[in-house]
Design a protein around this motif. Structure first.
Motif, PDB file in Angstrom:
ATOM      1  N   ILE A  57      33.288  40.983  37.574  1.00 31.96           N
ATOM      2  CA  ILE A  57      34.270  40.812  38.639  1.00 31.96           C
ATOM      3  C   ILE A  57      35.316  39.855  38.095  1.00 31.96           C
ATOM      4  O   ILE A  57      34.991  38.733  37.680  1.00 31.96           O
ATOM      5  N   ILE A  58      36.557  40.298  38.095  1.00 33.20           N
ATOM      6  CA  ILE A  58      37.657  39.483  37.581  1.00 33.20           C
ATOM      7  C   ILE A  58      38.497  39.024  38.766  1.00 33.20           C
ATOM      8  O   ILE A  58      38.946  39.851  39.567  1.00 33.20           O
ATOM      9  N   ILE A  59      38.681  37.715  38.891  1.00 35.20           N
ATOM     10  CA  ILE A  59      39.490  37.204  39.995  1.00 35.20           C
ATOM     11  C   ILE A  59      40.653  36.375  39.468  1.00 35.20           C
ATOM     12  O   ILE A  59      40.540  35.699  38.444  1.00 35.20           O
ATOM     13  N   GLY A  60      41.760  36.444  40.166  1.00 36.44           N
ATOM     14  CA  GLY A  60      42.930  35.650  39.803  1.00 36.44           C
ATOM     15  C   GLY A  60      44.165  36.213  40.471  1.00 36.44           C
ATOM     16  O   GLY A  60      44.211  37.396  40.826  1.00 36.44           O
ATOM     17  N   SER A  61      45.164  35.375  40.650  1.00 44.09           N
ATOM     18  CA  SER A  61      46.413  35.835  41.258  1.00 44.09           C
ATOM     19  C   SER A  61      47.199  36.680  40.271  1.00 44.09           C
ATOM     20  O   SER A  61      46.919  36.683  39.061  1.00 44.09           O
ATOM     21  N   LYS A  62      48.175  37.379  40.781  1.00 44.83           N
ATOM     22  CA  LYS A  62      48.991  38.273  39.955  1.00 44.83           C
ATOM     23  C   LYS A  62      49.518  37.562  38.718  1.00 44.83           C
ATOM     24  O   LYS A  62      49.410  38.073  37.592  1.00 44.83           O
ATOM     25  N   GLU A  63      50.070  36.368  38.910  1.00 48.66           N
ATOM     26  CA  GLU A  63      50.709  35.657  37.802  1.00 48.66           C
ATOM     27  C   GLU A  63      49.717  35.238  36.727  1.00 48.66           C
ATOM     28  O   GLU A  63      50.066  35.125  35.556  1.00 48.66           O
ATOM     29  N   SER A  64      48.463  34.999  37.123  1.00 45.75           N
ATOM     30  CA  SER A  64      47.488  34.492  36.154  1.00 45.75           C
ATOM     31  C   SER A  64      46.771  35.594  35.393  1.00 45.75           C
ATOM     32  O   SER A  64      46.136  35.330  34.366  1.00 45.75           O
ATOM     33  N   ILE A 104      39.706  41.414  41.712  1.00 43.71           N
ATOM     34  CA  ILE A 104      40.086  40.874  43.030  1.00 43.71           C
ATOM     35  C   ILE A 104      41.312  40.003  42.809  1.00 43.71           C
ATOM     36  O   ILE A 104      41.235  38.974  42.131  1.00 43.71           O
ATOM     37  N   THR A 105      42.434  40.427  43.359  1.00 47.38           N
ATOM     38  CA  THR A 105      43.687  39.724  43.074  1.00 47.38           C
ATOM     39  C   THR A 105      44.598  39.704  44.297  1.00 47.38           C
ATOM     40  O   THR A 105      44.324  40.329  45.314  1.00 47.38           O
ATOM     41  N   GLY A 106      45.679  38.970  44.187  1.00 44.47           N
ATOM     42  CA  GLY A 106      46.682  38.873  45.239  1.00 44.47           C
ATOM     43  C   GLY A 106      47.908  38.185  44.675  1.00 44.47           C
ATOM     44  O   GLY A 106      47.933  37.775  43.513  1.00 44.47           O
ATOM     45  N   LYS A 107      48.917  38.043  45.509  1.00 43.50           N
ATOM     46  CA  LYS A 107      50.133  37.350  45.064  1.00 43.50           C
ATOM     47  C   LYS A 107      49.949  35.841  45.025  1.00 43.50           C
ATOM     48  O   LYS A 107      50.743  35.128  44.415  1.00 43.50           O
ATOM     49  N   SER A 108      48.917  35.355  45.724  1.00 47.34           N
ATOM     50  CA  SER A 108      48.654  33.919  45.773  1.00 47.34           C
ATOM     51  C   SER A 108      47.166  33.669  45.581  1.00 47.34           C
ATOM     52  O   SER A 108      46.338  34.575  45.735  1.00 47.34           O
ATOM     53  N   ASP A 109      46.819  32.424  45.258  1.00 45.87           N
ATOM     54  CA  ASP A 109      45.407  32.074  45.095  1.00 45.87           C
ATOM     55  C   ASP A 109      44.646  32.222  46.410  1.00 45.87           C
ATOM     56  O   ASP A 109      43.474  32.599  46.416  1.00 45.87           O
ATOM     57  N   VAL A 110      45.320  31.926  47.534  1.00 42.51           N
ATOM     58  CA  VAL A 110      44.659  32.086  48.830  1.00 42.51           C
ATOM     59  C   VAL A 110      44.365  33.563  49.091  1.00 42.51           C
ATOM     60  O   VAL A 110      43.311  33.910  49.638  1.00 42.51           O
ATOM     61  N   GLY A 111      45.268  34.437  48.693  1.00 38.63           N
ATOM     62  CA  GLY A 111      45.012  35.869  48.805  1.00 38.63           C
ATOM     63  C   GLY A 111      43.770  36.278  48.024  1.00 38.63           C
ATOM     64  O   GLY A 111      42.974  37.099  48.480  1.00 38.63           O
ATOM     65  N   VAL A 112      43.603  35.691  46.856  1.00 39.66           N
ATOM     66  CA  VAL A 112      42.402  35.956  46.052  1.00 39.66           C
ATOM     67  C   VAL A 112      41.152  35.496  46.802  1.00 39.66           C
ATOM     68  O   VAL A 112      40.137  36.205  46.844  1.00 39.66           O
ATOM     69  N   LEU A 113      41.228  34.303  47.400  1.00 41.86           N
ATOM     70  CA  LEU A 113      40.088  33.781  48.158  1.00 41.86           C
ATOM     71  C   LEU A 113      39.723  34.722  49.308  1.00 41.86           C
ATOM     72  O   LEU A 113      38.542  35.031  49.519  1.00 41.86           O
TER      73      LEU A 113
END
Length: 720
Positions: A93-100, A135-144
């Motif tokens: 499972i890979i997690i991180g925001s779009k930018e990272s 699991i990703t999003g535009k922000s770290d909170v989105g990832v959470l």
């Protein structure tokens, strides 16, 4: 590392070492039980797809998301999961925001334009010839949020093969309103004292603060108003702002902003001014300086919630001004920092005794479009006050140029407190699906508050909290479902309450269908049962005085007319009910014409709202052929019977549950059954004086007298 950061990370460690250990009380874990999986086929699927965790980013939020994955997967699958680099073999499972994430993974994900800043994407992709879950999003909170959504899938035993989930919250501000006082009492709180220990703050960070933030983040709640709407100006002093700052620091990594209630007279009470007139330059400047002081401490402070000129609270009308004057003055103070003003439309006055239900519309509708862009008007779901059932508030269809936010009550002020099992998402859904006809058929309340009907940047939904310091947080194990359900509907107001009940049961208890099916049936019928044994056929506000505990339809001696239950039911020898049609107060005219026609006509008015809008003869024939008197009595009996059915169903689930929670709910259902009979007997004995009719066949005869029920007193009822 600052002291706050040290305390924060120590608390994260405690999360695993103490609070969420196998021996922890199940009640305390809420819906984050992470029970070990019992389906061997699913266990194999999960273990074959998840061999490790790879996290990108180093923020506190990403660390929390990674730790939550390790905790949840570890407990559900009985295996330790390491956080490892992407270069290692295996399915991860890979997690991180779009930018990272980097361009290679971003390419596999595709367009991020389908989500907003709090949204997330969960997608199965192939990287280095290995299947991975991103699991990703535009922000770290989105990832959470994405991590919690993924863990929920596993908790409810869904397949994780070929995932492609794209989800965003439909409402900006998803907030809990705590009616907590600085002395730790909670107005309308039925689960112990306030969570916030102001005496020990800022130095002592209670583990509960972190657990509270974690629970809210897991359902997408992103704001909390710490203090009672009946506000105390002291919260705005530097002594208390230091304490608020400490809480804000705890909540921030979980995506939760802190808000405060603003007492309108604060410039006088703590500022040394002689007036709080919103048109006074000194007053406006005082609020601007106060806002600067707050934002210097808490850069992401959300803003103020204001109750003004209602129930004795100070406001702009004290100075001959209006709600726009008051709200816009405060809006100017917080606007430079991105803050918002949530201005409550819950107003009523002893000077307008014609119909309390009409007053909010009368005071706010003429000002549609005149509030500043960072003001949102907070409207209760119905025009009276969080009753077991109310028609939707007419303001939802009447202010197309103004951001309107919903205010639901999660705490059960008029619904038996924390002793009655009432699944409130059924009530919430009923309101959200109501058609306002603001822009023709299909203009639902949900579309009004999510901004899709009249597009706007500022949208919101608030829930008056049912949370206290009881071990199980909410006083009743099933009251946890109302907190959970509010969060899920705040994220997506179009969710079905049946789906929410199913999720909550599986996450909180187990996936055993022998438990899920009957208990979900209890939940889905519970709200209607309460309406039946308390306020059937559109009756409302007939609870006893002050504490609102138990029936009090006889109360008629209070100084303000609209405080008396007799004001609302108007029972006499001719019939019962409040005439809000054209022949009465004409409150129906506050709705769109299509809705008005339905409510105004005795023949087309839904029977569930009949006595809300009409004064009806005791001999009026209902659709089932019963007279109103017989139908009313049979509804009260039906409510009692429904609770007895709930008891019988619950008693058959013992072998599928832990003994503590089974016995807890069993005892509470027995209280609910006794109190349902109390409601039935007291109300029917009282109304029988006016109808002059015998109870119909099928309705149990009371064993006590009306005088006995009138004599009952509850001076120390909680939350009063």
């Amino acid at each position: 590392m600052t002291q706050i950061e040290k305390t924060f990370f120590k608390s994260i460690l405690l999360l695993f070492a103490v609070c969420w250990s196998g021996s922890a009380q199940k009640d305390y874990k809420l819906w984050l039980q992470y029970n070990i999986i019992t389906d061997p086929d699913l266990a194999r699927e999960y273990l074959s797809n998840i061999q490790g965790i790879v996290s990108f980013g180093n923020s506190e939020t990403i660390k929390i998301a990674c730790a939550e994955l390790q905790l949840g997967l570890g407990e559900i699958l009985g295996k330790k999961f390491e956080n490892k680099p992407i270069t290692e073999e295996g399915r991860n499972i890979i997690i991180g925001s779009k930018e990272s994430l980097g361009p290679e993974i971003q390419k596999e994900i595709g367009s991020f334009d389908l989500i907003n800043k709090e949204g997330f994407i969960i997608k199965s992709v192939s990287l280095k010839n290995k299947k991975q879950i991103i699991i990703t999003g535009k922000s770290d909170v989105g990832v959470l949020y994405g991590v919690y959504s993924f863990l929920r899938l596993i908790q409810i035993n869904k397949s994780i093969e070929n995932l492609n989930i794209i989800d965003s919250p439909k409402i900006n501000i998803r907030i809990l309103n705590h009616w907590d006082n600085l002395d730790r009492t909670v107005e309308r709180g039925y689960a112990g004292f306030s969570l916030w220990n102001w005496q020990k703050l800022p130095g002592f960070i209670d583990q509960r603060y972190i657990d509270y933030a974690r629970a809210n983040a897991s359902i997408g709640i992103n704001g909390t108003v710490l203090t009672n709407v009946n506000a105390n100006a002291l919260i705005l002093t530097s002594q208390y702002l230091e304490k608020v700052e400490a809480l804000a620091n705890v909540f921030r990594p979980y995506g939760i902003k802190v808000y405060l209630t603003a007492r309108f007279s604060a410039p006088i009470e703590i500022g040394g001014l002689k007036t709080a007139d919103p048109k006074d330059v000194q007053v406006a400047n005082w609020w601007k300086e106060k806002a600067k002081e707050i934002y210097k401490r808490i850069p992401d402070f959300g803003g103020f919630l204001v109750k003004a000129n209602s129930e004795g609270q100070p406001g702009p009308q004290n100075y001959g001004r209006d709600h726009v004057d008051g709200a816009n003055m405060l809006a100017d103070a917080v606007a430079p920092f991105g803050g918002v003003i949530m201005w409550r439309a819950f107003v009523y006055s002893e000077h307008d005794v014609n119909d309390r239900a009409k007053q909010a519309y009368a005071e706010f509708q003429p000002y549609d479009g005149k509030f500043k862009d960072n003001v949102i008007v907070q409207v209760k779901n119905g025009a009276i006050d969080f009753q077991p059932r109310e028609p939707f508030h007419p303001l939802f269809g009447a202010m197309p140029k103004t951001p309107i936010m919903m205010e639901f009550q999660i705490t059960q002020e008029y619904l038996g407190f924390s002793t009655h099992l009432v699944f409130l998402p059924k009530l919430f859904q009923e309101v959200l699906e109501s058609d306002t006809y603001q822009k023709g058929k299909g203009s639902t309340v949900a579309q009004v508050i999510d901004g899709s009907l009249s597009p706007r940047k500022l949208t919101g939904i608030a829930g008056v909290s049912n949370i206290g310091n009881d071990l199980n947080w909410t006083g009743h194990p099933f009251a946890q479902a109302n907190w959970y359900g509010f969060g899920r509907l705040a994220w997506d107001p179009y969710l079905d309450s049946d789906v929410i009940a199913d999720e909550w049961l599986r996450c909180t208890f187990s996936n055993n269908e022998n438990l899920i099916k009957p208990v979900k049936e209890i939940m889905m019928k519970s709200r209607e049962a309460v309406v039946n044994y308390m306020t059937p056929l559109g009756l409302h506000h007939i609870m006893d005085t002050g504490h609102h505990y138990g029936p009090g339809p006889w109360v008629s001696n209070l100084s303000r007319p609209e405080w008396n239950p007799t004001y609302y039911h108007k029972a006499d020898k001719n019939g019962i009910g409040f005439d809000r049609s054209k022949t009465g107060t004409n409150a129906t005219s506050q709705y769109a014409s299509e809705v008005e026609k339905v409510f105004d006509n005795l023949e087309t008015c839904p029977e569930q709202d009949l006595l809300w809008f009409h004064h009806v003869s005791w001999d009026y024939k209902l659709k089932n052929g019963q007279t109103l008197w017989n139908g009313l009595a049979l509804k009260y009996q039906e409510g009692v019977n429904q609770v007895q059915e709930m008891q019988n169903t619950w008693n058959k689930t013992e072998k599928y549950l832990d003994s503590e929670r089974f016995k807890e709910v069993q005892m509470l259902l027995e209280i609910q059954y006794k109190e349902a009979k109390w409601w039935r007997d007291a109300c029917l004995l009282y109304f029988q004086q006016y109808s002059g009719k015998e109870l119909p066949v099928g309705v149990e005869k009371p064993t006590q007298t009306l005088e006995y029920f009138k004599s009952l007193k509850f001076p120390f009822a909680p939350g009063n």
